[in-house]
Design a protein around this motif. Structure first.
Motif, PDB file in Angstrom:
ATOM      1  N   MET A  38      30.894  50.946  34.813  1.00 45.58           N
ATOM      2  CA  MET A  38      29.423  50.181  34.651  1.00 45.58           C
ATOM      3  C   MET A  38      29.841  48.751  34.337  1.00 45.58           C
ATOM      4  SD  MET A  38      27.319  48.638  32.322  1.00 45.58           S
ATOM      5  CE  MET A  38      27.560  49.144  30.650  1.00 45.58           C
ATOM      6  N   TYR A  39      29.267  47.746  34.889  1.00 47.26           N
ATOM      7  CA  TYR A  39      29.292  46.314  34.960  1.00 47.26           C
ATOM      8  C   TYR A  39      27.997  45.645  34.531  1.00 47.26           C
ATOM      9  CZ  TYR A  39      30.748  41.360  35.718  1.00 47.26           C
ATOM     10  OH  TYR A  39      31.179  40.210  35.513  1.00 47.26           O
ATOM     11  N   SER A  65      32.132  43.714  47.181  1.00 50.54           N
ATOM     12  CA  SER A  65      32.001  44.314  48.354  1.00 50.54           C
ATOM     13  C   SER A  65      32.709  45.607  48.189  1.00 50.54           C
ATOM     14  CB  SER A  65      32.762  43.348  49.529  1.00 50.54           C
ATOM     15  OG  SER A  65      33.981  43.222  49.121  1.00 50.54           O
ATOM     16  N   TYR A  66      33.666  45.850  47.219  1.00 53.90           N
ATOM     17  CA  TYR A  66      34.217  47.105  47.226  1.00 53.90           C
ATOM     18  C   TYR A  66      33.791  47.995  46.171  1.00 53.90           C
ATOM     19  CZ  TYR A  66      36.421  44.530  43.109  1.00 53.90           C
ATOM     20  OH  TYR A  66      36.506  43.865  42.061  1.00 53.90           O
ATOM     21  N   TRP A  67      32.497  47.840  45.847  1.00 49.46           N
ATOM     22  CA  TRP A  67      31.749  48.700  44.728  1.00 49.46           C
ATOM     23  C   TRP A  67      30.804  49.713  45.623  1.00 49.46           C
ATOM     24  CZ3 TRP A  67      29.268  45.096  40.156  1.00 49.46           C
ATOM     25  CH2 TRP A  67      30.342  44.670  39.932  1.00 49.46           C
ATOM     26  N   SER A 170      34.721  52.087  42.251  1.00 47.83           N
ATOM     27  CA  SER A 170      35.600  51.154  42.997  1.00 47.83           C
ATOM     28  C   SER A 170      36.263  51.772  44.120  1.00 47.83           C
ATOM     29  CB  SER A 170      36.459  50.309  41.957  1.00 47.83           C
ATOM     30  OG  SER A 170      37.285  49.494  42.692  1.00 47.83           O
ATOM     31  N   GLU A 171      36.297  51.242  45.481  1.00 47.64           N
ATOM     32  CA  GLU A 171      36.841  51.813  46.428  1.00 47.64           C
ATOM     33  C   GLU A 171      38.500  51.548  46.296  1.00 47.64           C
ATOM     34  OE1 GLU A 171      35.531  49.774  49.973  1.00 47.64           O
ATOM     35  OE2 GLU A 171      33.682  50.331  50.068  1.00 47.64           O
ATOM     36  N   PHE A 184      41.542  41.409  43.279  1.00 42.97           N
ATOM     37  CA  PHE A 184      42.029  40.476  42.193  1.00 42.97           C
ATOM     38  C   PHE A 184      40.922  39.409  41.749  1.00 42.97           C
ATOM     39  CE2 PHE A 184      44.713  36.798  40.815  1.00 42.97           C
ATOM     40  CZ  PHE A 184      45.724  37.617  40.076  1.00 42.97           C
ATOM     41  N   VAL A 185      40.132  38.890  42.334  1.00 45.94           N
ATOM     42  CA  VAL A 185      39.392  38.222  42.214  1.00 45.94           C
ATOM     43  C   VAL A 185      37.762  38.600  41.884  1.00 45.94           C
ATOM     44  CG1 VAL A 185      40.404  36.206  43.259  1.00 45.94           C
ATOM     45  CG2 VAL A 185      38.538  37.404  44.292  1.00 45.94           C
ATOM     46  N   GLY A 186      37.881  39.715  41.645  1.00 43.71           N
ATOM     47  CA  GLY A 186      36.580  40.567  41.623  1.00 43.71           C
ATOM     48  C   GLY A 186      35.984  40.365  40.137  1.00 43.71           C
TER      49      GLY A 186
END
Length: 702
Positions: A38-39, A65-67, A170-171, A184-186
């Motif tokens: 959860m974010y 984009s990878y969620w 997360s993928e 890394f920058v997510g």
């Protein structure tokens, strides 16, 4: 006896297997629970007011984009006017342009009310999402027919605790460089401090240069600007807690397990960028045996557009690889909207545009906003107008008229006293009033206003050259690139030193627009000749960095005779013990060549100059810093002063402004040419007149 022990042994084994099964199930449950994450995004850092009968506010949140997004909840904390008519008032929530929930605001004496509502998953998009809160707050009595609609008691306060909760999975990493980069920058990685840059414990200048270039690229892509990406050495225990590591170093300086993972490869003239996994830690390795090519690989990571194109797990970089970002240009004519923007609804409606400007440049004279507009003809033109704001400061308004509704223009100069530097916002706000609206309920799509694609900014800019923290990052950045930066490191580098370095370049990297600027690292023993023509960042204490012992360096906060702490100066009284427990930022003229600057990040020990560096780690802390000398301590006390005397504007600056203004320069050249032509024409006419007169005199004498 043997049978008895066999029975006891079997019983113990069965109990052990039961316990192991329970432990395995617990571990499995924990892993499964960790899969769903959860974010939470806070909608605003301050309370937001919706004033008037009809008002709306937009809020933004991001999904990566990878969620794989599951449930999205809106937690709306609000307080309505005590005079609100509950049965007539309503609040509507709109997600990406689609309405999905409405409610009657509760009236209470409580500090706030909370509404939690789930957003339909099909309304959520990857990337930026827009939540609009539309309020219709009525305070009139039911038996009144026609009453004023715009009253000060019509308000709805949205509290700063309002948030969006995104549940997601997360993928898994695919192993490619671009996929590692986006993780890394997510936002989730950055917020939880799960990523770090790792360098060798005894880093050489080329390794640190490559690391700060890479860090600049990551900082630029980091959407949580208030959170810094740390830099550690390989032997730091903090790395064990990270889930993504960028390892940068010369090949011979890498740990043996990293060298084994990338294989034995000839890197004498090439650099390798490769994704590997060490102890279940995804790691991006950047290495070479050639210092120059290693720096080039670091510059490639600073080019985030190019990194996004690397869909393999490894990339080789050599001397011929083009990694440079395009040159940064400052456009004189900036288009506000590419396709045009329509604003609909009654009363106050606005549209905000964000304009990028290099951090060292500010808006100069004769800059202006030129708007091309259309709007509805059913307005009350006695009360309707358009207002333009720069960074939320109004610069002018114009009354709307029926005659110009199908094609109106507005041109406003940008006042010089706004002192706009770097990126800024332009807001076009319409007050669209209707006639007899006290007895008519306006529709959603009326009235309207339209900002055409011909609307633009005409910008003239100039350099900000004063060595003040108000103008930071000047002088270390110029037109989007690093401006001949020299970083002087201490002899002994501990974890605080690397964190201080990463703090400084997290903020500088956010400002940097390209990767072609120059950054060099030097030991404190370097001759002053090497530091000429450079803007210097000096990190350390009096005892571990010799630059602070140089008598040419005139610090505002000076050390005592032993170098153990700071002493009092003309701005601040400093106790002897307190002087040993404070860190300072000092922006000085370079003692090695005029026209360059020196940033001293210094304290009695590494803990305290790290403390000072945190003030220049993000925009959230930079606003606390001004003047040219700042002292801070562990208790959060910040003392900022201006030591340089304020000087009058030099006459030469007028000439500089004219030279930067191409239109004025062209006009002056044309005016001079016209004057020369007129002067030549006069001379020819005088000569011709004299010849005729001379000829006439000769005729008369005959």
């Amino acid at each position: 006896m043997n049978k008895r022990w066999i029975v006891i042994g079997m019983t113990c084994l069965s109990l052990l297997f039961v316990q192991l099964g329970q432990a395995s199930a617990a571990v499995a449950n924990r892993i499964q629970a960790a899969g769903q994450q959860m974010y939470e995004t806070v909608l605003s850092s301050t309370d937001t007011a919706l004033s008037g009968v009809v008002a709306s506010r937009q809020f933004f949140f991001q999904t990566e984009s990878y969620w794989n997004v599951g449930e999205v909840k809106i937690n709306l904390d609000y307080k309505a006017s005590p005079l609100t008519r509950g049965e007539q008032s309503s609040v509507t929530l709109v997600m990406n342009g689609t309405k999905f929930h409405s409610f009657r605001p509760a009236v209470s004496d409580a500090v706030k009310q909370r509404l939690t509502v789930t957003v339909p998953s099909e309304l959520i998009v990857k990337g930026s999402n827009t939540l609009t809160v539309e309020g219709y707050i009525v305070t009139n009595l039911e038996n009144q027919i026609c009453v004023p609609v715009e009253k000060r008691d019509n308000w709805l306060q949205l509290r700063q605790t309002s948030s969006v909760e995104v549940s997601y999975r997360s993928e898994a990493l695919t192993g490619s460089i671009n996929d590692f980069n986006r993780h890394f920058v997510g936002r989730d990685t950055i917020k939880a401090s799960l990523g770090a840059i790792a360098v060798p414990s005894k880093s050489e200048p080329a390794e640190l240069e490559a690391a700060v270039h890479a860090l600049s690229g990551f900082a630029k892509a980091n959407s949580l600007k208030e959170k810094a990406i740390p830099m550690h050495t390989w032997d730091t225990a903090a790395l064990k807690e990270k889930q993504a590591i960028v390892a940068i170093g010369l090949y011979d300086h890498l740990p043996s397990d990293v060298r084994s993972a990338i294989g034995n490869e000839d890197l004498s003239s090439t650099a390798l960028i490769q994704v590997i996994t060490l102890d279940r830690q995804p790691t991006l390795v950047v290495t070479s045996q050639n210092p120059d090519v290693l720096v080039k690989a670091g510059r490639l990571l600073a080019n985030q557009e190019m990194v996004g194109q690397l869909d393999a797990n490894r990339k080789l970089v050599d001397a011929n690889t083009n990694v440079d970002t395009p040159d940064v240009t400052v456009n004189r004519n900036v288009t506000l909207t590419e396709t045009g923007d329509r604003l609909t609804g009654w009363m106050h409606q606005e549209k905000t545009y964000f304009v990028s400007l290099p951090a060292n440049r500010s808006i100069a004279d004769a800059s202006k906003v030129s708007l091309d507009l259309r709007y509805a003809k059913n307005l009350d033109f006695h009360r309707s107008l358009v207002t333009v704001l720069i960074n939320n400061t109004p610069i002018g308004s114009k009354k709307l008229t029926s005659e110009l509704a199908n094609g109106d223009t507005l041109s406003l100069p940008i006042p010089k006293n706004l002192e706009v530097t770097g990126n800024f916002s332009v807001t076009v706000a319409f007050d669209l009033e209707l006639e007899n609206v006290t007895c008519v309920r306006p529709q959603d799509q009326m009235p309207w206003a339209y900002i055409t694609k011909d609307s633009l900014l005409q910008l003239n800019t100039k350099d900000k050259t004063d060595l003040l923290f108000n103008n930071y990052p000047n002088p270390f950045l110029r037109d989007g690139g690093y401006n001949q930066v020299a970083v002087v490191m201490p002899q002994v580098k501990d974890s605080y030193t690397y964190l201080a370095l990463s703090n400084l370049f997290n903020l500088l990297g956010q400002y940097a627009e390209g990767n072609t600027g120059d950054v060099k690292f030097y030991e404190d023993s370097e001759a002053a000749k090497a530091l000429k023509e450079r803007n210097i960042i000096a990190i350390g204490s009096y005892h571990n960095n010799k630059i602070f012992q140089d008598p040419k360096l005139k610090l505002y906060f000076q050390y005592d005779s032993k170098g153990d702490g700071f002493i009092s100066n003309e701005k601040m009284s400093i106790d002897t013990d307190y002087g040993k427990r404070m860190g300072t930022l000092q922006l000085l003229d370079s003692p090695y060549e005029a026209g360059h600057g020196l940033l001293a990040v210094t304290g009695a020990s590494s803990e305290y100059y790290y403390l000072a560096s945190k003030l220049l780690a993000s925009e959230n802390t930079k606003w606390k810093v001004y003047g040219d000398g700042v002292a801070t301590d562990k208790d959060g006390n910040i003392h900022a002063y201006r030591f340089k005397k304020q000087t009058e504007q030099e006459a030469a600056s007028v000439l500089d402004d004219v030279l930067e203004r191409g239109d004025v320069l062209g006009f002056m050249v044309a005016a001079v040419l016209v004057m020369l032509l007129v002067l030549v024409a006069l001379i020819l006419m005088i000569r011709k007149y004299r010849k005729k007169r001379g000829a006439g005199d000769e005729t008369e004498s005959k």
